[in-house]
Scaffold this motif. Structure first.
Motif, PDB file in Angstrom:
ATOM      1  N   ASP A 148       1.109  12.040   4.174  1.00  0.00           N
ATOM      2  CA  ASP A 148       0.233  10.949   4.077  1.00  0.00           C
ATOM      3  C   ASP A 148      -0.571  10.599   3.222  1.00  0.00           C
ATOM      4  OD1 ASP A 148       1.142  10.542   6.803  1.00  0.00           O
ATOM      5  OD2 ASP A 148      -0.691  11.640   7.625  1.00  0.00           O
ATOM      6  N   TRP A 160       1.914   8.674   0.591  1.00  0.00           N
ATOM      7  CA  TRP A 160       1.867   7.099   0.781  1.00  0.00           C
ATOM      8  C   TRP A 160       0.490   6.458   0.609  1.00  0.00           C
ATOM      9  CZ3 TRP A 160       6.405   5.281   0.524  1.00  0.00           C
ATOM     10  CH2 TRP A 160       7.585   6.043   0.896  1.00  0.00           C
ATOM     11  N   LYS A 161      -0.585   7.080   0.605  1.00  0.00           N
ATOM     12  CA  LYS A 161      -1.976   6.562   0.478  1.00  0.00           C
ATOM     13  C   LYS A 161      -2.014   6.419  -0.809  1.00  0.00           C
ATOM     14  CE  LYS A 161      -5.941   5.322   1.207  1.00  0.00           C
ATOM     15  NZ  LYS A 161      -6.363   3.963   2.017  1.00  0.00           N
ATOM     16  N   THR A 216       0.102   3.326  -1.918  1.00  0.00           N
ATOM     17  CA  THR A 216      -0.613   1.849  -1.520  1.00  0.00           C
ATOM     18  C   THR A 216      -1.557   1.770  -2.435  1.00  0.00           C
ATOM     19  OG1 THR A 216       0.031   2.613   0.948  1.00  0.00           O
ATOM     20  CG2 THR A 216      -1.720   0.905   0.472  1.00  0.00           C
ATOM     21  N   VAL A 217      -2.498   2.427  -2.912  1.00  0.00           N
ATOM     22  CA  VAL A 217      -3.667   2.344  -3.776  1.00  0.00           C
ATOM     23  C   VAL A 217      -3.198   1.966  -4.983  1.00  0.00           C
ATOM     24  CG1 VAL A 217      -5.776   3.462  -4.866  1.00  0.00           C
ATOM     25  CG2 VAL A 217      -5.204   3.906  -2.418  1.00  0.00           C
ATOM     26  N   LEU A 231      -0.339   0.535  -5.884  1.00  0.00           N
ATOM     27  CA  LEU A 231       0.382  -0.559  -6.135  1.00  0.00           C
ATOM     28  C   LEU A 231      -0.590  -1.847  -5.748  1.00  0.00           C
ATOM     29  CD1 LEU A 231       3.522  -0.106  -3.777  1.00  0.00           C
ATOM     30  CD2 LEU A 231       3.563  -0.377  -6.276  1.00  0.00           C
ATOM     31  N   ARG A 232      -1.676  -1.726  -5.004  1.00  0.00           N
ATOM     32  CA  ARG A 232      -2.674  -2.735  -4.513  1.00  0.00           C
ATOM     33  C   ARG A 232      -3.416  -2.923  -6.074  1.00  0.00           C
ATOM     34  NH1 ARG A 232      -6.754  -1.258  -0.308  1.00  0.00           N
ATOM     35  NH2 ARG A 232      -8.030  -2.923  -0.909  1.00  0.00           N
ATOM     36  N   TYR A 269      -1.788   7.527  -7.524  1.00  0.00           N
ATOM     37  CA  TYR A 269      -0.736   8.326  -7.666  1.00  0.00           C
ATOM     38  C   TYR A 269      -0.916   9.321  -8.671  1.00  0.00           C
ATOM     39  CZ  TYR A 269       4.277   9.469  -7.535  1.00  0.00           C
ATOM     40  OH  TYR A 269       5.340  10.232  -7.170  1.00  0.00           O
TER      41      TYR A 269
END
Length: 297
Positions: free
Chosen positions: A64, A67-68, A71-72, A74-75, A246
Motif C-alpha cells: 500500500d 501505491w501511496k 499517487t503522491v 504523480l499528483r 516515491y
C-alpha cells in the motif's frame, strides 16, 4: 604515420583517459549493475544477499505504501511541472522586454535557484509556520486565515508544490535564451501584416522556442519524480503519508528498514517509468516541436 607511432599515440590516449574510465567503472557502472542484482535478492546490508527472484517486485506491487508514494508523486508532478513551466515562460516573456533594471530583475529571479535544497527547505519551513510564518501573515492582509500548511494532510503537498515555484528562475534563463533566438525579421513582418501579440507568440515565438520547452518539460518531469529533500527535511513523509514521495519511500526502505534489495527494485522501477514517460513525450514531440532548418523531427 607508421604503425609504431600510431600505437604509441593510442597508448597515451588511453593513459590520459584512464582516470575517467576507472572512475566510471568503479563509481557508476559497478553500482548500477550491483543494484540490478540486489533487486533480485533479500539483502539487509549486514548479511550476504540471498537470491529470491522476483519476490521484491511482487511485494512492491502489493504494498500500500508503494501505491501511496506513486499517487503522491504523480499528483506533485502533474501540478508542479506545468505550472512551473508557465511561470518560467511568463517571467521570461516579461524580462525579455526593454524595461528599467532588467538585468537586476533577471538576476533576482535566477538567484533563488542557486540556494541548496536543504537551505531552501528550512527557509520555507519557517515561511509555512502557521503562527509566525510569512505566508500566513501575507494572507492575513486580505482577511484570510491561513491553514497549518505542513501539519494538515490536505495542504502539505500543495505547500511543497508552491515551494517549487521559488526555482522558476532557472527555467526562465533557458526560455530567455530561446526567446533571443527568435528572428526579429519575422516579428516585424508579422506586425506589418497586422498580427497581434498573442498571434505572434502562438504562431512564431512558441514554435521557435518549442525545443527549449521540450527540454524543460523532460527535465522537470525527471526532477519531480525524484523529489526527496523537501519531504525529508520538512515533513518526513507526513502528515498521514500526504507527502510520502516515491524516492522518500525508497530511502526509508534502504536506510531505515535496511532492505537494500527491495529499495534497489524500487529504484529500477523508477528508472523504467522515467524512461517510459520520456519516450512518450519524445514520440509526441515529433508533431509539435520545431527544429530550425528541419521542421518537425
Amino acid at each position: 604515420m607508421n604503425l609504431r607511432e600510431s600505437r604509441r599515440q593510442t597508448f597515451y590516449m588511453y593513459m590520459f583517459i584512464s582516470p575517467w574510465i576507472i572512475g566510471f567503472l568503479a563509481f557508476a557502472l559497478y553500482p548500477i549493475l550491483s543494484s540490478l542484482y540486489f533487486s533480485f535478492t533479500d539483502y539487509d546490508i549486514i548479511h550476504p544477499p540471498r537470491f529470491i527472484g522476483l519476490a521484491n517486485y511482487t511485494e512492491m506491487f502489493h504494498n500500500d505504501l508503494f501505491w501511496k508514494s506513486v499517487t503522491v508523486t504523480l499528483r506533485y508532478t502533474f501540478i508542479s511541472v506545468p505550472v512551473q513551466l508557465l511561470l518560467a515562460l511568463g517571467f521570461a516573456l516579461l524580462l525579455h522586454q526593454t524595461i528599467p533594471l532588467r538585468g537586476f530583475f533577471r538576476t533576482a529571479m535566477y538567484f533563488p535557484s542557486m540556494v541548496s535544497g536543504v537551505a531552501m527547505s528550512l527557509l520555507w519551513y519557517w515561511i509555512f509556520n502557521p503562527q509566525i510564518g510569512l505566508f500566513n501573515y501575507i494572507l492575513s492582509w486580505f482577511g484570510i486565515q491561513g491553514p497549518a500548511w505542513l501539519m494538515n494532510p490536505d495542504t502539505a503537498l500543495y505547500a511543497l508544490i508552491i515551494m517549487t515555484f521559488w526555482t522558476a528562475g532557472s527555467g526562465m534563463i533557458l526560455f530567455l535564451a530561446g526567446l533571443q533566438s527568435v528572428p526579429a525579421s519575422l516579428i516585424e513582418a508579422a506586425n506589418l501584416d497586422g498580427a497581434g501579440r498573442f498571434r505572434i507568440f502562438l504562431n512564431i515565438t512558441l514554435p521557435i522556442i518549442s525545443p527549449v520547452l521540450l527540454f524543460q518539460l523532460i527535465m522537470g518531469l525527471i526532477d519531480s519524480f525524484q523529489v526527496f529533500t523537501q519531504a525529508f527535511v520538512m515533513t518526513q513523509g507526513g502528515p498521514n503519508y500526504s507527502t510520502w514521495f516515491y524516492v522518500y519511500n525508497l530511502y526509508t526502505s534502504a536506510f531505515k528498514e535496511y532492505r537494500a534489495g527491495y529499495s534497489s527494485a524500487l529504484a529500477w522501477v523508477l528508472l523504467v517509468v522515467v524512461m517510459l514517460f520520456t519516450a512518450i513525450i519524445m514520440k509526441l514531440s515529433k508533431r509539435y516541436v520545431h527544429y530550425e532548418g528541419g521542421g518537425h523531427k
